[in-house]
Design a protein around this motif. Structure first.
Motif, mmCIF file in Angstrom:
data_model
loop_
_atom_site.group_PDB
_atom_site.id
_atom_site.type_symbol
_atom_site.label_atom_id
_atom_site.label_comp_id
_atom_site.label_asym_id
_atom_site.label_seq_id
_atom_site.Cartn_x
_atom_site.Cartn_y
_atom_site.Cartn_z
ATOM 1 N N THR A 140 34.443 6.547 2.532
ATOM 2 C CA THR A 140 34.035 5.189 1.865
ATOM 3 C C THR A 140 32.727 5.292 1.318
ATOM 4 O O THR A 140 31.697 5.962 2.097
ATOM 5 N N SER A 157 31.888 -0.882 -3.470
ATOM 6 C CA SER A 157 32.112 0.005 -2.379
ATOM 7 C C SER A 157 33.590 0.654 -2.878
ATOM 8 O O SER A 157 34.293 -0.166 -3.636
ATOM 9 N N THR A 216 36.850 3.849 -1.592
ATOM 10 C CA THR A 216 37.114 4.747 -0.599
ATOM 11 C C THR A 216 38.127 5.995 -1.290
ATOM 12 O O THR A 216 38.911 5.487 -2.283
#
Length: 327
Positions: free
Chosen positions: A301, A323, A325
């Motif tokens: 991540t 963010s 992942t």
């Protein structure tokens, strides 16, 4: 496949052998070759060979050399190689604000016979020196003198409005006239002073500042330089991809964002990618001009944001942090 090494040059100094490589090796698939400029010539413009220059100063000019990273200018009296004095030994580097490389240099000098020479240099090679001879004599009159400007440098880019202009004194001058011209070459400010400096408060924009020396009814020609004053910070970027809280199976990630440029100096963005939410562990960081950046990352991540800057030194706000992942 092993990379080949070419353009090897060997030198012996005091019995020690030195090897100069014309290739920078960064990996088998990423080899950056340094351009070989050793067979190029610096074409000198002025002073031309054998000429006589009148006045208190000399402006040396030459034509640019492709792939040069700097120039070395030397001036000696009476000449090379048997110089009694080297009066100038100056390296001209690229301007960090716009990556430009000047091909002229002005200097106050005493009347004498001189030779001047210039060579171009990059990180692997250099050209031979090109040399001209000239004679500097006193001017016939006050008006033939030249005002040498000292600061700020020509084509200065700054985010400061208050700037001290300075120049060298001219013998017999009773005062100096300073003019500030805007982009349309209209005089927006004119001052007189007996000093060799003046503090000016500029508005935002591009200007020419010029100075001439005066003595009674006589005056020199104006000496001028350009300056760009940029007081506005860049806009804050808006992140677009990868989307916040998104997931992907690809390890090659293309980051993109939007930001409207503002008038002024050139702008660029700094993207920062972290592996922790507290933004303490930096994975990669890059300054880019295209509002996009591609990186290959491992599974995990990541958190990223972008901040904008300009060449004048202004810093924009940091974008929000997204963010994503990689599974």
């Amino acid at each position: 496949m092993m990379p080949s090494i070419q353009n090897i040059k060997s030198y012996f100094i005091s019995g020690v052998q030195f090897i100069l490589l014309g290739v920078v090796i960064t990996g088998c698939d990423d080899i950056t070759e340094i351009p070989d400029i050793s067979d190029k010539e610096v074409l000198l413009i002025a002073p031309a060979d054998g000429t006589t220059v009148r006045g208190n100063a000399v402006t040396f000019t030459w034509q640019p050399v492709e792939d040069a990273e700097s120039y070395i200018l030397q001036v000696a009296t009476p000449g090379f190689p048997n110089a009694s004095q080297v009066v100038i030994d100056h390296t001209i580097e690229r301007d960090t604000s716009d990556n430009s490389l000047a091909t002229s240099y002005s200097k106050e000098m005493l009347p004498n016979t001189y030779e001047w020479r210039v060579k171009a240099v990059n990180s692997g090679y250099e050209t031979p020196f090109s040399t001209n001879a000239f004679t500097l004599t006193e001017s016939d009159g006050f008006s033939e003198n030249t005002v040498i400007l000292n600061a700020p440098e020509d084509n200065q880019v700054t985010n400061e409005a208050e700037i001290t202009l300075s120049w060298s004194a001219i013998t017999e001058a009773t005062g100096y006239r300073i003019q500030i011209l805007d982009d349309s070459e209209s005089v927006v400010q004119e001052e007189e002073t007996a000093e060799t400096s003046l503090e000016v408060t500029f508005e935002e924009g591009g200007f020419t500042w010029q100075v001439r020396a005066e003595k009674d009814a006589e005056s020199t020609l104006y000496s001028s330089r350009e300056i760009l004053v940029d007081l506005t910070v860049p806009n804050t970027p808006a992140l677009t991809a990868p989307a916040d809280d998104s997931a992907t199976g690809d390890t090659e990630i293309t980051f993109s964002w939007n930001r409207e440029n503002v008038p002024g100096s050139a702008e660029y963005d700094r993207i920062s990618v972290y592996s922790d939410e507290s933004l303490e562990t930096l994975v990669t960081e890059e300054d880019v001009n295209t509002k996009t950046f591609t990186a290959t990352l491992e599974e995990g991540t990541y958190y990223w944001n972008v901040q904008s800057f300009d060449r004048a030194g202004n810093e924009g706000g940091v974008s929000s942090t997204f963010s994503f992942t990689i599974n």
